[in-house]
Structures are given as C-alpha cells and as structure tokens.
Design an enzyme around this catalytic site. Sequence first.
Site, PDB file in Angstrom:
ATOM      1  CG  ASN A  20       2.782  -3.934  -7.845  1.00 57.62           C
ATOM      2  OD1 ASN A  20       2.251  -5.097  -8.408  1.00 57.62           O
ATOM      3  ND2 ASN A  20       1.814  -3.737  -6.645  1.00 57.62           N
ATOM      4  CB  ILE A  95      -3.291  12.612  -8.006  1.00 62.53           C
ATOM      5  CG1 ILE A  95      -4.023  11.679  -7.394  1.00 62.53           C
ATOM      6  CG2 ILE A  95      -3.910  13.040  -9.317  1.00 62.53           C
ATOM      7  CD1 ILE A  95      -5.542  12.095  -6.715  1.00 62.53           C
ATOM      8  CG  HIS A 112      -7.089   0.923  -8.955  1.00 60.92           C
ATOM      9  ND1 HIS A 112      -6.726   1.735  -8.278  1.00 60.92           N
ATOM     10  CD2 HIS A 112      -8.308   0.381  -8.749  1.00 60.92           C
ATOM     11  CE1 HIS A 112      -7.904   1.804  -7.421  1.00 60.92           C
ATOM     12  NE2 HIS A 112      -8.977   1.096  -7.555  1.00 60.92           N
ATOM     13  CG  ASP A 148      -7.719   5.025  -9.712  1.00 62.76           C
ATOM     14  OD1 ASP A 148      -6.038   5.003 -10.222  1.00 62.76           O
ATOM     15  OD2 ASP A 148      -7.840   5.064  -8.532  1.00 62.76           O
TER      16      ASP A 148
HETATM   17  C1  GRF Z   1      -0.936  -2.030  -4.616  1.00 69.79           C
HETATM   18  O1  GRF Z   1      -1.974  -2.742  -4.190  1.00 69.79           O
HETATM   19  C2  GRF Z   1      -1.341  -1.358  -5.937  1.00 69.79           C
HETATM   20  O2  GRF Z   1      -2.232  -1.767  -6.645  1.00 69.79           O
HETATM   21  C3  GRF Z   1      -2.001  -0.161  -5.249  1.00 69.79           C
HETATM   22  O3  GRF Z   1      -1.029   0.134  -4.046  1.00 69.79           O
HETATM   23  C4  GRF Z   1      -0.472  -1.041  -3.656  1.00 69.79           C
HETATM   24  C5  GRF Z   1       1.070  -0.936  -3.577  1.00 69.79           C
HETATM   25  O4  GRF Z   1       1.776  -2.014  -3.107  1.00 69.79           O
HETATM   26  N1  GRF Z   1      -1.793   1.062  -6.236  1.00 69.79           N
HETATM   27  P1  GRF Z   1       3.343  -2.123  -3.358  1.00 69.79           P
HETATM   28  O5  GRF Z   1       3.881  -0.881  -2.696  1.00 69.79           O
HETATM   29  O6  GRF Z   1       3.680  -2.362  -4.726  1.00 69.79           O
HETATM   30  O7  GRF Z   1       3.613  -3.542  -2.178  1.00 69.79           O
END
Ligand code: GRF
Length: 192
Positions: A20, A95, A112, A148
């Site tokens: 991400n 958290i 999430h 969340d």
């Molecule tokens: C993702 O699925 C996100 O939604 C969750 O943890 C994962 C992280 O993936 N919170 P990345 O490290 O961004 O590849």
Amino acid sequence: MEKSSGKKKIAIFISGRGSNLKSLIKYSNTKKSIIKIVLVISNNFSAKGLDYAKKSKIKNIYIKYSNKKNFENRSLKLLKQNNVDLICLAGFMKILSGNFIKKFYKPILNIHPSLLPKYKGLNTHKRAIKNKEKFSGATVHIVNKKLDAGKIILQKRVKILKSDCEKSLQKKVLKIEHKIYSKAIEKLFTNY
Ligand code: GRF
C-alpha cells in the site's frame, strides 16, 4: 521552484510488506496527486516497505516498539518536525493509543481488508469465506480509539466466488486496496 507546494504532507506507518505504501508513492508521483509523502515510520527493522521509501528518497525511520510510549513520543516529535497533515496506516500492525491520537490532533487513516463494520481485526478473508459471504472488500476509515471502528471514508467491494480461497481473496482485495487508498485521501481533503 518548490513543485510540491500546496500539497498535503503525509506520513505513512508500516510494519511489513508495504504494497500500500508502494501504491501511495506511485500516486504521489502523478500530476494529479494532492499529497507529498514526507515520512515513513516502521516499527519493524526488516519491513520491506522501508526499501520502497529508501528507493524513492523519502525520509524513513525504524523506531523500536518495545516501549509503546517511547515509540509514540518519538513519532509525534518527527510528525511535528515534518509538519505532517495526515497519517496513513498501511499494514501497521500496532494499535495507536488514545493519547497519541489526541496529541497528533489531525486525521489518521487506516486501510482494512474487509467491508467494515464486518470483520474487524485479523484473518478477515478466512472468516469471510467461512461465513459464506457473497462479498468482501476493502475499507479506508478514520482511526479512533476503537479498533477498526472510525468513520468510513471509502469502501469498495469484490465478489467472493465459490472457487475463492483465502489466498485468492486476499489478492483480489489487495488490488482494490491499492486503488482506493489515494481516492480516500482525496475525498478526505475535499469533502471532509
Ligand atoms: C493490507 O491488507 C492492509 O489492508 C492490512 O494489512 C495489509 C498490509 O499490506 N491492514 P501491505 O503491507 O500494504 O502490503
């Protein structure tokens, strides 16, 4: 000339893979981007995401998490020094305390891998398949004291096929995550 002037300054918190983060870096390099990523913080020294930050010459730091208070205080100092407008949690597996959220005083987003309010916490895909859900998806939401549970900014769903397993669903949802995080940031700063 400062090309990034007027852009929102973002800090991204990670713990691992960083896909991400990678997609947000990609977005930040587009013409239409409203953000500049000024800081990446990881609580994990070997997080792959740190490599993406280094490659893109984004200020990045590993902060040991053995002491939560120390982690949060050091982070807050850096956030202030870098005039951060928004924190994006991207696979950050800790958290944040109510005290941290209060002291930062600006928005914090999280992504999430479920259609919140369904399936908060971990193992979302496994649970969605087990419960024979027809859809899953991804949600970007504001971070508050409850896990969340903050205001939903953007959500997109994907169909769960009979042939889907945890791994295939995870892959499909991750693709969606990479699409909606930057859109959610744009939405936050235009409509919020
Ligand atoms: C993702 O699925 C996100 O939604 C969750 O943890 C994962 C992280 O993936 N919170 P990345 O490290 O961004 O590849």
